[in-house]
Enzyme design. Structure first.
Site, mmCIF file in Angstrom:
data_model
loop_
_atom_site.group_PDB
_atom_site.id
_atom_site.type_symbol
_atom_site.label_atom_id
_atom_site.label_comp_id
_atom_site.label_asym_id
_atom_site.label_seq_id
_atom_site.Cartn_x
_atom_site.Cartn_y
_atom_site.Cartn_z
ATOM 1 N N HIS A 162 4.031 5.264 -33.944
ATOM 2 C CA HIS A 162 2.771 4.619 -33.555
ATOM 3 C C HIS A 162 1.700 4.785 -34.630
ATOM 4 C CE1 HIS A 162 3.413 4.027 -28.951
ATOM 5 N NE2 HIS A 162 4.498 3.786 -29.631
ATOM 6 N N HIS A 193 15.087 4.567 -29.957
ATOM 7 C CA HIS A 193 15.374 4.804 -28.540
ATOM 8 C C HIS A 193 16.711 5.509 -28.320
ATOM 9 C CE1 HIS A 193 12.136 1.763 -27.051
ATOM 10 N NE2 HIS A 193 11.655 2.793 -27.711
HETATM 11 FE FE1 HEB Z 1 9.734 3.149 -28.220
HETATM 12 C C1 HEB Z 1 9.337 5.791 -26.069
HETATM 13 C C2 HEB Z 1 8.446 1.030 -25.875
HETATM 14 C C3 HEB Z 1 10.019 0.520 -30.425
HETATM 15 C C4 HEB Z 1 10.681 5.354 -30.732
HETATM 16 N N1 HEB Z 1 9.027 3.387 -26.352
HETATM 17 C C5 HEB Z 1 8.885 4.545 -25.678
HETATM 18 C C6 HEB Z 1 8.271 4.295 -24.438
HETATM 19 C C7 HEB Z 1 8.046 2.960 -24.356
HETATM 20 C C8 HEB Z 1 8.519 2.389 -25.558
HETATM 21 C C9 HEB Z 1 7.425 2.202 -23.210
HETATM 22 C C10 HEB Z 1 7.935 5.343 -23.400
HETATM 23 C C11 HEB Z 1 6.645 6.088 -23.688
HETATM 24 C C12 HEB Z 1 6.502 7.123 -22.614
HETATM 25 O O1 HEB Z 1 6.554 8.328 -22.946
HETATM 26 O O2 HEB Z 1 6.421 6.774 -21.409
HETATM 27 N N2 HEB Z 1 9.316 1.159 -28.150
HETATM 28 C C13 HEB Z 1 8.835 0.485 -27.084
HETATM 29 C C14 HEB Z 1 8.782 -0.904 -27.398
HETATM 30 C C15 HEB Z 1 9.223 -1.048 -28.668
HETATM 31 C C16 HEB Z 1 9.561 0.263 -29.146
HETATM 32 C C17 HEB Z 1 8.325 -1.991 -26.474
HETATM 33 C C18 HEB Z 1 9.354 -2.329 -29.467
HETATM 34 C C19 HEB Z 1 10.432 -3.168 -28.960
HETATM 35 N N3 HEB Z 1 10.214 2.991 -30.209
HETATM 36 C C20 HEB Z 1 10.237 1.833 -30.917
HETATM 37 C C21 HEB Z 1 10.554 2.110 -32.282
HETATM 38 C C22 HEB Z 1 10.722 3.460 -32.390
HETATM 39 C C23 HEB Z 1 10.517 3.990 -31.063
HETATM 40 C C24 HEB Z 1 10.647 1.078 -33.382
HETATM 41 C C25 HEB Z 1 11.030 4.306 -33.541
HETATM 42 C C26 HEB Z 1 11.685 3.941 -34.626
HETATM 43 N N4 HEB Z 1 9.960 5.204 -28.372
HETATM 44 C C27 HEB Z 1 10.478 5.884 -29.438
HETATM 45 C C28 HEB Z 1 10.766 7.237 -29.074
HETATM 46 C C29 HEB Z 1 10.377 7.352 -27.731
HETATM 47 C C30 HEB Z 1 9.872 6.068 -27.326
HETATM 48 C C31 HEB Z 1 11.360 8.288 -29.963
HETATM 49 C C32 HEB Z 1 10.541 8.604 -26.814
HETATM 50 C C33 HEB Z 1 9.245 9.352 -26.725
HETATM 51 C C34 HEB Z 1 9.446 10.655 -26.000
HETATM 52 O O3 HEB Z 1 10.573 11.160 -25.877
HETATM 53 O O4 HEB Z 1 8.437 11.239 -25.538
#
Ligand code: HEB
Length: 748
Positions: free
Chosen positions: A93, A284
């Site tokens: 982020h 993921h």
């Molecule tokens: Fe992620 C977690 C959505 C892309 C790495 N994710 C997460 C959550 C959500 C999301 C709703 C839960 C938060 C809480 O704690 O409740 N993503 C999302 C979307 C997209 C994404 C709608 C576009 C398609 N991711 C992404 C990327 C990466 C990531 C590109 C890197 C390379 N995530 C992640 C991790 C986690 C999440 C390592 C777990 C955290 C903890 O364990 O605390």
């Protein structure tokens, strides 16, 4: 908002009361030109982050970070005994706000500490992640910035869970105030998206690219999730999200439509389909989502939270408010049976099971595997197991035909997934760092990557003072009008953008696609200048190994220097050492984002009914890291130098075009001239003598803003005064030199 809700307007102390921005909300905002100054930065003037980072015990901090991963704290217990997932999300982020369209956003300044990002709905619980890091930040102090620490922690998280990374580079100095320069959208409610889709339209090239705005003005978009267009330069589907709605576009659980939003938003971050799919799959593979109960249990975000919470927000009154009771996104998903380990299980489950729409305990749309397999361990209760679950945006990777082809391949070839994921992750974290000369630390990868806009190394002795004098003479002896050397040098150097530190004169990419074709660069004027400089270069360069050489990039800047010395009668500094990039080293599509649609420095283009022309030059001045006085100096000087892109005389308020003088300011502020618009849109103006009615000058909005805006006028008055000639010339040369060297991180 009722007056009673805004105590600041009523506060009868310094800074209180109704302010200029309340009275005139459309006033030109120069505040972005005075951010991150010495006044807000608590470090000593001499402090250099790069030097401090070089003294960091890199192995020791990585060890401390690895230990932190499993050092669960009672005040915010780790899921499955490991903070890895949380920290990866924090890093992602942090970096993921970057958009290639204008180069702004990204993890380069440690902005996640400040509003609005610290309080974005998508950043819930990351306040805890950052606070978990405080003891380590405190221990290493100035040797590592928050900006670097957030990203390094994400890397260490991956490594500690069995996912070797592609590398890491430090070098991101912290800022100490909120960055007001980024357009995050025009909505006034969190998670709104009415403005971005109403104004959205595809830029040139379509498919997720886009420009700040074109000269046709905005087209009316529509909110059909299968065809709507996201307004440039934005990279997120909603105000306050990093990318897309996890439940599907506008909450509609449609994986194919979700893929469309994913492609657009990740495309704005310069990620292609493979990189995008790899990032989501890889990310993921780890961790879980949090939605133990409805979100009305959750208190205000950090920026609105009570003082005694000390910068933490989203206090949760459901149960213990943490651990198994955590409410973050309101979704409740654990993707794999081993959420602390790099495995291929995310893809295995994605394809093994059919998926059924269901609701999280908080009432959000999510998907559960149609199976009796309860194979996923609970994050806290050893006796509890769950079925695999996915988000709508996860299913996009199977139900979009293009993503499907890619992810099915990785199902069979996990090694390819690892390679693509770790490279894309490295790109995500480093995309806005600028050239490799800024990358620090022992883990900088050796592979050169196209997205870093690579430059060849200097492989010859640099030109010395005698050479420079000689070359300047040669340049001025060509039959090119010296003004054209100024135009070429400016065209090359002013592509720089401070947001992601791309562009600039180094590399001489102005002679390559796509820059050579940009309308603003006026190829028919530019090409003869470049060939004249190439002739000078050929004459100078020795073919003997180790012999004398000069790059075209240096000559382009030196041409400007020579012409400016002639026009000003003063010496102009020059720093050699640029090299020439090849076309193969230049990603054409990626460089297209640097093309100006409006460039007031060269009186190019006009605004539209949302962005007036004069606002574009402030935007551009911000990219060039200029102050308001530097902006004023440069425009006034460039006009008397006759440097408009097409040679037009708009703003050239002088009887001696081509000579550096204060005439622009003197004539702009001359009370004997009366200005009137010559078109309905009030883009162009005519200045007539008040008495005789005789036409004297023509001007654009960019020219006249320096007489209209009180702060710009105040600077213009300094330069129009009888005692200003010498100061102006010196200031202009200093600002010019600054612009020519904005990309010279190799010499800073
Ligand atoms: Fe992620 C977690 C959505 C892309 C790495 N994710 C997460 C959550 C959500 C999301 C709703 C839960 C938060 C809480 O704690 O409740 N993503 C999302 C979307 C997209 C994404 C709608 C576009 C398609 N991711 C992404 C990327 C990466 C990531 C590109 C890197 C390379 N995530 C992640 C991790 C986690 C999440 C390592 C777990 C955290 C903890 O364990 O605390």
């Amino acid at each position: 908002m009722a007056a009673s809700e805004c105590p600041v307007k009523k506060a009868n102390i310094g800074g209180g009361g109704t302010r200029n921005r309340d009275w005139w909300p459309n006033d030109l905002r120069l505040n972005i030109l005075r951010q991150h100054t010495g006044v807000t930065n608590p470090q000593n003037k001499e402090f250099e982050y790069a030097a401090a980072f070089k003294t960091l015990d890199y192995d020791a901090i990585k060890k401390d970070l690895a230990a932190l991963m499993t050092d669960s704290q009672d005040w915010w217990p780790a899921d499955h005994g490991h903070y890895g997932g949380l920290f990866i999300r924090m890093a992602w982020h942090s970096a993921g706000t970057y958009r290639v369209t204008d180069g702004r956003g990204g993890g380069g300044e440690g902005q996640q500490r400040f509003a609005p990002l610290n309080s974005w709905p998508d950043n819930v619980s990351l306040d805890k992640a950052r606070r978990l890091l405080w003891p380590i930040k405190q221990k290493y102090g100035n040797k590592i910035s928050w900006a670097d620490l957030y990203l390094l922690t994400g890397n260490v998280a991956l490594e500690s869970m069995g996912c070797p990374t592609f590398g890491f580079a430090g070098g991101r100095a912290d800022t100490y105030e909120a960055d007001e320069s980024v357009y995050w959208g025009g909505e006034t409610t969190w998670l709104g998206n009415d403005v971005r889709y109403d104004n959205g339209r595809e830029g040139p090239g379509g498919g997720g690219s886009g420009t700040i705005d074109g000269d046709e003005g905005p087209k009316k978009g529509h909110s059909d999730i299968h065809s709507r267009n996201l307004e440039a330069p934005l990279g997120a589907a909603h105000m306050g999200l990093i990318y897309v709605n996890p439940e599907g576009p506008d909450g509609i659980p449609d994986p194919v439509a979700s893929a469309r939003d994913i492609r657009t938003t990740f495309g704005r971050m310069a990620m292609n389909d493979e990189e995008t799919a790899a990032l989501i799959v890889g990310g993921h593979t780890f961790g879980k989502t949090h939605g133990a109960a409805p979100s009305d249990n959750v208190g205000p975000e950090p920026n609105a939270a009570p003082l005694h919470q000390q910068g933490l927000g989203w206090s949760n009154k459901h149960g213990s408010g943490k651990g198994p009771d955590t409410i973050t996104s309101g979704l409740e998903v654990i993707w794999t049976s081993e959420p602390n380990k790099w495995t291929n299980k995310y893809l295995e489950y994605l394809y093994k099971y059919e998926w059924e729409l269901t609701k999280s305990p908080a009432g959000a749309n999510q998907w559960v595997a149609k199976t009796d397999d309860e194979i996923v361990p609970d994050a806290f209760d050893k006796n509890k197991k769950h079925k695999p679950r996915m988000l709508t945006s996860d299913l996009a990777l199977r139900f979009d035909p293009v993503y499907e082809k890619i992810t099915r391949r990785w199902l069979e070839h996990p090694d390819e997934l690892h390679d693509t994921f770790t490279r894309a992750w490295f790109k995500l974290l480093h995309r806005d760092m600028g050239p490799r000369s800024r990358w620090l630390g022992p883990e900088v990868p050796k592979d050169v990557l196209l997205w870093e806009d690579p430059l060849p190394a200097v492989d010859h002795p640099l030109i010395n003072e005698t050479d420079i004098t000689e070359l300047k003479k040669e340049i001025l002896a060509t039959n090119v009008d010296p003004t054209n050397f100024i135009r070429a040098a400016w065209a090359a150097a002013s592509t720089f953008r401070g947001g992601d530190k791309r562009g600039g004169a180094n590399g001489a990419r102005i002679r390559l696609e796509p820059q050579i074709k940009w309308r603003v660069n006026n190829a028919s004027e530019l090409k003869p200048v470049l060939s004249a400089l190439e002739n000078v270069q050929q004459k100078f360069n020795s073919s003997a190994p180790g012999g004398k050489k000069v790059s075209l990039a240096d000559l382009i800047v030196l041409g400007g220097v020579a012409a400016l010395e002639k026009a000003s009668g003063l010496p102009v500094p020059f720093t050699p050492g640029r090299t020439d990039a090849s076309q193969e080293q230049t990603d054409i599509q990626s460089f297209e984002h640097l093309e100006p649609v409006v460039d007031g420095f060269r009186n190019y283009g006009v605004g539209n009914n949302r962005v007036r022309t004069e606002a574009f030059i402030v935007d551009r001045a911000h990219q060039l890291t200029l102050s308001a006085p530097q902006l004023t100096t440069l425009v006034g000087g460039l006009r008397t130098l006759n440097a408009n892109w097409d040679g037009s005389s708009y703003g050239v308020f002088t009887k001696q075009p081509g000579k550096l003088s204060t005439d622009f300011f003197v004539n702009l502020l001359d009370m004997s001239t009366e200005w009137t618009p010559t078109d309905g849109a009030e883009e162009f103006f005519e200045g007539k003598d008040r008495k005789s009615g005789q036409k004297k000058w023509t001007a654009t909005r960019t020219d006249l803003i320096f007489g209209h805006h009180p702060e710009l006028r105040a600077v213009a008055e300094v330069y129009a005064s009888a005692d200003a000639e010498e100061k102006f010339k010196k200031d202009f040369i200093a600002a010019w030199d600054k612009v020519m060297n904005l990309d010279r991180f190799d010499v800073k």
